[in-house]
Design a protein around this motif. Structure first.
Motif, PDB file in Angstrom:
ATOM      1  N   ALA A   1      -7.451  91.059  66.371  1.00 43.37           N
ATOM      2  CA  ALA A   1      -6.154  91.657  66.688  1.00 43.37           C
ATOM      3  C   ALA A   1      -5.348  91.892  65.411  1.00 43.37           C
ATOM      4  CB  ALA A   1      -5.376  90.743  67.638  1.00 43.37           C
ATOM      5  N   TYR A   2      -5.580  91.053  64.396  1.00 42.07           N
ATOM      6  CA  TYR A   2      -4.881  91.212  63.116  1.00 42.07           C
ATOM      7  C   TYR A   2      -5.722  91.987  62.101  1.00 42.07           C
ATOM      8  CZ  TYR A   2      -1.613  87.672  64.798  1.00 42.07           C
ATOM      9  OH  TYR A   2      -0.671  86.975  65.521  1.00 42.07           O
ATOM     10  N   ALA A   3      -7.040  91.889  62.219  1.00 43.08           N
ATOM     11  CA  ALA A   3      -7.943  92.568  61.277  1.00 43.08           C
ATOM     12  C   ALA A   3      -9.030  93.284  62.081  1.00 43.08           C
ATOM     13  CB  ALA A   3      -8.553  91.551  60.311  1.00 43.08           C
ATOM     14  N   PRO A   4      -8.757  94.490  62.571  1.00 38.60           N
ATOM     15  CA  PRO A   4      -9.681  95.197  63.484  1.00 38.60           C
ATOM     16  C   PRO A   4     -11.074  95.409  62.897  1.00 38.60           C
ATOM     17  CG  PRO A   4      -7.522  96.239  63.479  1.00 38.60           C
ATOM     18  CD  PRO A   4      -7.499  95.231  62.367  1.00 38.60           C
ATOM     19  N   ASN A   5     -11.182  95.526  61.588  1.00 30.12           N
ATOM     20  CA  ASN A   5     -12.482  95.791  60.972  1.00 30.12           C
ATOM     21  C   ASN A   5     -13.249  94.520  60.626  1.00 30.12           C
ATOM     22  OD1 ASN A   5     -11.983  98.579  61.047  1.00 30.12           O
ATOM     23  ND2 ASN A   5     -10.850  98.480  59.098  1.00 30.12           N
ATOM     24  N   MET A   6     -12.736  93.414  61.057  1.00 28.65           N
ATOM     25  CA  MET A   6     -13.366  92.135  60.737  1.00 28.65           C
ATOM     26  C   MET A   6     -14.730  92.027  61.407  1.00 28.65           C
ATOM     27  SD  MET A   6     -12.184  88.320  61.778  1.00 28.65           S
ATOM     28  CE  MET A   6     -13.138  88.464  63.293  1.00 28.65           C
ATOM     29  N   GLY A   7     -15.702  91.450  60.708  1.00 28.74           N
ATOM     30  CA  GLY A   7     -17.034  91.265  61.246  1.00 28.74           C
ATOM     31  C   GLY A   7     -17.152  89.994  62.065  1.00 28.74           C
ATOM     32  N   PRO A   8     -18.377  89.588  62.380  1.00 35.83           N
ATOM     33  CA  PRO A   8     -18.585  88.390  63.204  1.00 35.83           C
ATOM     34  C   PRO A   8     -18.241  87.114  62.442  1.00 35.83           C
ATOM     35  CG  PRO A   8     -20.675  89.246  62.408  1.00 35.83           C
ATOM     36  CD  PRO A   8     -19.637  90.263  62.038  1.00 35.83           C
ATOM     37  N   ILE A   9     -18.201  86.021  63.176  1.00 36.89           N
ATOM     38  CA  ILE A   9     -17.844  84.706  62.639  1.00 36.89           C
ATOM     39  C   ILE A   9     -19.040  83.773  62.765  1.00 36.89           C
ATOM     40  CG2 ILE A   9     -16.511  82.617  63.173  1.00 36.89           C
ATOM     41  CD1 ILE A   9     -14.136  84.414  63.777  1.00 36.89           C
ATOM     42  N   GLN A  10     -19.256  82.961  61.763  1.00 38.15           N
ATOM     43  CA  GLN A  10     -20.219  81.866  61.857  1.00 38.15           C
ATOM     44  C   GLN A  10     -19.500  80.556  61.540  1.00 38.15           C
ATOM     45  OE1 GLN A  10     -24.055  81.762  60.182  1.00 38.15           O
ATOM     46  NE2 GLN A  10     -24.570  83.893  60.673  1.00 38.15           N
ATOM     47  N   ILE A  11     -19.727  79.545  62.380  1.00 41.69           N
ATOM     48  CA  ILE A  11     -19.157  78.218  62.161  1.00 41.69           C
ATOM     49  C   ILE A  11     -20.293  77.303  61.710  1.00 41.69           C
ATOM     50  CG2 ILE A  11     -17.983  76.257  63.224  1.00 41.69           C
ATOM     51  CD1 ILE A  11     -16.661  78.218  65.140  1.00 41.69           C
ATOM     52  N   LEU A  12     -20.215  76.859  60.472  1.00 40.02           N
ATOM     53  CA  LEU A  12     -21.296  76.108  59.845  1.00 40.02           C
ATOM     54  C   LEU A  12     -20.818  74.728  59.418  1.00 40.02           C
ATOM     55  CD1 LEU A  12     -22.613  78.958  57.501  1.00 40.02           C
ATOM     56  CD2 LEU A  12     -23.382  78.428  59.817  1.00 40.02           C
ATOM     57  N   LEU A  13     -21.778  73.868  59.125  1.00 43.17           N
ATOM     58  CA  LEU A  13     -21.490  72.583  58.511  1.00 43.17           C
ATOM     59  C   LEU A  13     -21.561  72.726  57.000  1.00 43.17           C
ATOM     60  CD1 LEU A  13     -23.556  70.207  60.832  1.00 43.17           C
ATOM     61  CD2 LEU A  13     -21.111  70.712  60.927  1.00 43.17           C
ATOM     62  N   GLU A  14     -21.055  71.736  56.285  1.00 39.87           N
ATOM     63  CA  GLU A  14     -20.993  71.807  54.822  1.00 39.87           C
ATOM     64  C   GLU A  14     -22.356  72.120  54.215  1.00 39.87           C
ATOM     65  OE1 GLU A  14     -19.241  71.472  50.992  1.00 39.87           O
ATOM     66  OE2 GLU A  14     -18.251  71.415  52.940  1.00 39.87           O
ATOM     67  N   HIS A  15     -23.413  71.403  54.669  1.00 39.63           N
ATOM     68  CA  HIS A  15     -24.729  71.582  54.052  1.00 39.63           C
ATOM     69  C   HIS A  15     -25.389  72.887  54.458  1.00 39.63           C
ATOM     70  CE1 HIS A  15     -25.852  69.862  57.986  1.00 39.63           C
ATOM     71  NE2 HIS A  15     -26.987  70.515  57.831  1.00 39.63           N
ATOM     72  N   GLU A  16     -24.868  73.569  55.481  1.00 42.43           N
ATOM     73  CA  GLU A  16     -25.439  74.843  55.912  1.00 42.43           C
ATOM     74  C   GLU A  16     -24.881  76.030  55.123  1.00 42.43           C
ATOM     75  OE1 GLU A  16     -26.230  73.717  60.627  1.00 42.43           O
ATOM     76  OE2 GLU A  16     -24.364  74.701  60.032  1.00 42.43           O
ATOM     77  N   ILE A  17     -23.833  75.800  54.373  1.00 37.78           N
ATOM     78  CA  ILE A  17     -23.227  76.866  53.576  1.00 37.78           C
ATOM     79  C   ILE A  17     -23.933  76.921  52.224  1.00 37.78           C
ATOM     80  CG2 ILE A  17     -21.094  77.688  52.511  1.00 37.78           C
ATOM     81  CD1 ILE A  17     -19.571  76.131  54.668  1.00 37.78           C
ATOM     82  N   PRO A  18     -24.399  78.103  51.812  1.00 33.30           N
ATOM     83  CA  PRO A  18     -25.089  78.208  50.518  1.00 33.30           C
ATOM     84  C   PRO A  18     -24.246  77.628  49.384  1.00 33.30           C
ATOM     85  CG  PRO A  18     -25.301  80.250  51.746  1.00 33.30           C
ATOM     86  CD  PRO A  18     -24.348  79.394  52.515  1.00 33.30           C
ATOM     87  N   GLU A  19     -24.923  76.954  48.437  1.00 37.79           N
ATOM     88  CA  GLU A  19     -24.208  76.282  47.364  1.00 37.79           C
ATOM     89  C   GLU A  19     -23.366  77.230  46.531  1.00 37.79           C
ATOM     90  OE1 GLU A  19     -26.788  73.962  44.963  1.00 37.79           O
ATOM     91  OE2 GLU A  19     -27.555  72.751  46.623  1.00 37.79           O
TER      92      GLU A  19
END
Length: 480
Positions: free
Chosen positions: A97-115
């Protein structure tokens, strides 16, 4: 493929090595997402409520954007699962609603996010979390909005010491009170200040600790991830610690965790409905360990504090409902007649807000408040009776002092009035058996049960004792 693995070779929009045009676009997009998330967090607070928000949404951090995918970091696996199931679709809809061109969301844990993403996110702190001034403020959950009087000033002082890092002399602190007296408020204020100072803080409820630990066991997962999560922070805060008591394996894991955190120089802060002596179900060995912790009790607020809490809650609701006001004499009446906790006072103000809306936005008068709160005022009149009040009236009836009533002696002249007081405390207050035992000088809850049952049995066969109990009970109810 593990979450986040497929993103490792993607272009990192929070990265470096871009031309000036790409950098400008990245900066605009990043700040847009961050700003949108600031606004959305406020909306999610209203949609999901304070408890869900504090437990799962508030710790959720926007880390970076990778080729149109917004990466969020959850605080735990349980939080990640609940966020994905209950919150993610609403988060995406509100963000768009605030950013119409925004892509999808992923909710990850700390170790799942690339270093490399984590490193760049740390360098761009505005992408990691909303700026502090714009972060949503839960109502009253800060030191600035905590009302203090003699009932809680000790706990407030200790909490500020711990939050500022000055509580190293007591690595474990237990704050206890009846529900609704401000424990969660203080714990949240501690967590916020400590986080602002750069310390890592993990705040869980006892139920969350229990669920996450048992999930690691029952689903045959490697519990090392759970242990790492709860033992890694500089400060571990557990609210409603009493929820763990009686669950032997969870109790033992909790105390092993406390030992590990404090051994490394960390701080453990617990909140419960009772002190160590009154926690039902707690293993005796672990109870003995908890008795070695610093402890502070919060009692129910006095009339002056109740009045200040009412003023604060009216002001809070008036920010959202413009024009909402309550006559000062109505608030005086509530503070005088409702001998209840801050949480219940907020409930009373919410009831007045409904009355204000029904009346078309006119100031809530004394008569209108009395009508709207008729049931609450009636309940409060009964619930204002405390163990201390019972002791005071019973001692006066038997021509004793309250101190004499608490003497540990079997002399009939003291033992019988003490049993009467214990019986009436059980019947006329909302205190638990362990709490009543504490108020009588540290008696075990089984002693309170015996006194209650003994006097009740005698009253059934002795009409004089029955009449005496009724006389004392009437005197207690009439006590101002």
């Amino acid at each position: 493929m593990p979450a986040g693995q497929g993103l490792k070779n993607q272009t990192i929009h929070a990265g470096v090595g871009m031309d000036q045009g790409d950098e400008a676009r990245r900066r605009t997009a990043g700040l847009g997402a961050a700003r949108a998330y600031e606004l959305v967090r406020k909306e999610l607070l209203g949609e999901f409520g304070a408890d869900v928000f504090r437990s799962y949404i508030e710790p959720l951090r926007l880390v970076a954007e990778l080729d149109g995918v917004l990466l969020f970091r959850a605080g735990s696996r349980v939080a990640q699962e609940r966020l994905r199931q209950q919150v993610q679709h609403r988060l995406e809809a509100r963000m768009r609603a605030y950013a119409p061109n925004m892509g999808p969301i992923q909710i990850l844990l700390e170790h799942e996010i690339p270093e490399d993403v984590r490193a760049l996110a740390d360098a761009r702190i505005e992408l990691t979390r909303p700026a502090a001034p714009a972060a949503p403020k839960l109502p009253g959950l800060s030191f600035e909005n905590f009302c203090v009087d003699e009932s809680n000033h000790r706990a407030f002082t200790v909490a500020q010491m711990l939050a500022s890092g000055a509580g190293v002399n007591f690595p474990t602190w237990l704050v206890h009170s009846s529900p609704g007296c401000g424990k969660t408020h203080l714990l949240t204020a501690i967590a916020r200040m400590a986080t602002e100072q750069g310390r890592t803080v993990l705040m869980l409820t006892g139920q969350e600790f229990l669920e996450q630990f048992q999930s690691a066991l029952h689903k045959k997962r490697d519990s090392s991830a759970f242990k790492e999560m709860v033992r890694a922070p500089d400060m571990l805060i557990i609210d409603d610690f009493h929820r763990i008591c009686g669950k032997k394996a969870t109790e033992e894991e909790a105390f092993d965790t406390f030992y590990d955190v404090t051994r490394r120089g960390g701080q453990v802060i617990l909140a419960a409905n009772h002190g160590a002596e009154g926690l039902e179900g707690l293993d005796d060995t672990l109870r003995a360990k908890l008795k070695g912790a610093a402890a502070t009790e919060i009692t129910e607020p006095g009339a002056s504090l109740r009045r200040r809490i009412l003023d604060q809650r009216v002001a809070f609701h008036a920010r959202a409902a413009l024009g909402f006001s309550v006559a000062p004499e109505a608030l005086d009446m509530i503070a005088d007649r409702m001998h209840v906790t801050g949480r219940e006072l907020d409930g009373a103000v919410c009831q007045l807000l409904i009355e204000w809306k029904i009346s078309g936005g006119t100031t809530v008068t004394l008569d209108a408040a009395a009508t709207a709160l008729q049931n609450k005022l009636s309940d409060a009149a009964e619930r204002r009776i405390t163990v201390q009040l019972v002791q005071k009236v019973v001692a006066r009836h038997y021509n004793m002092t309250p101190q004499q009533l608490l003497e540990r002696t079997r002399r009939h002249a003291i033992a019988r009035p003490r049993q009467v007081a214990m019986y009436l405390a059980c019947k006329m207050t909302h205190a638990s058996l362990p709490d009543i035992g504490q108020r009588f000088g540290g008696f075990d809850h089984t002693t309170i049960m015996y006194a209650r049952d003994r006097i009740e049995a005698l009253a059934e066969t002795d009409p004089n004792l029955k009449a005496e109990l009724e006389t004392v009970a009437r005197a207690i109810r009439r006590e101002p």
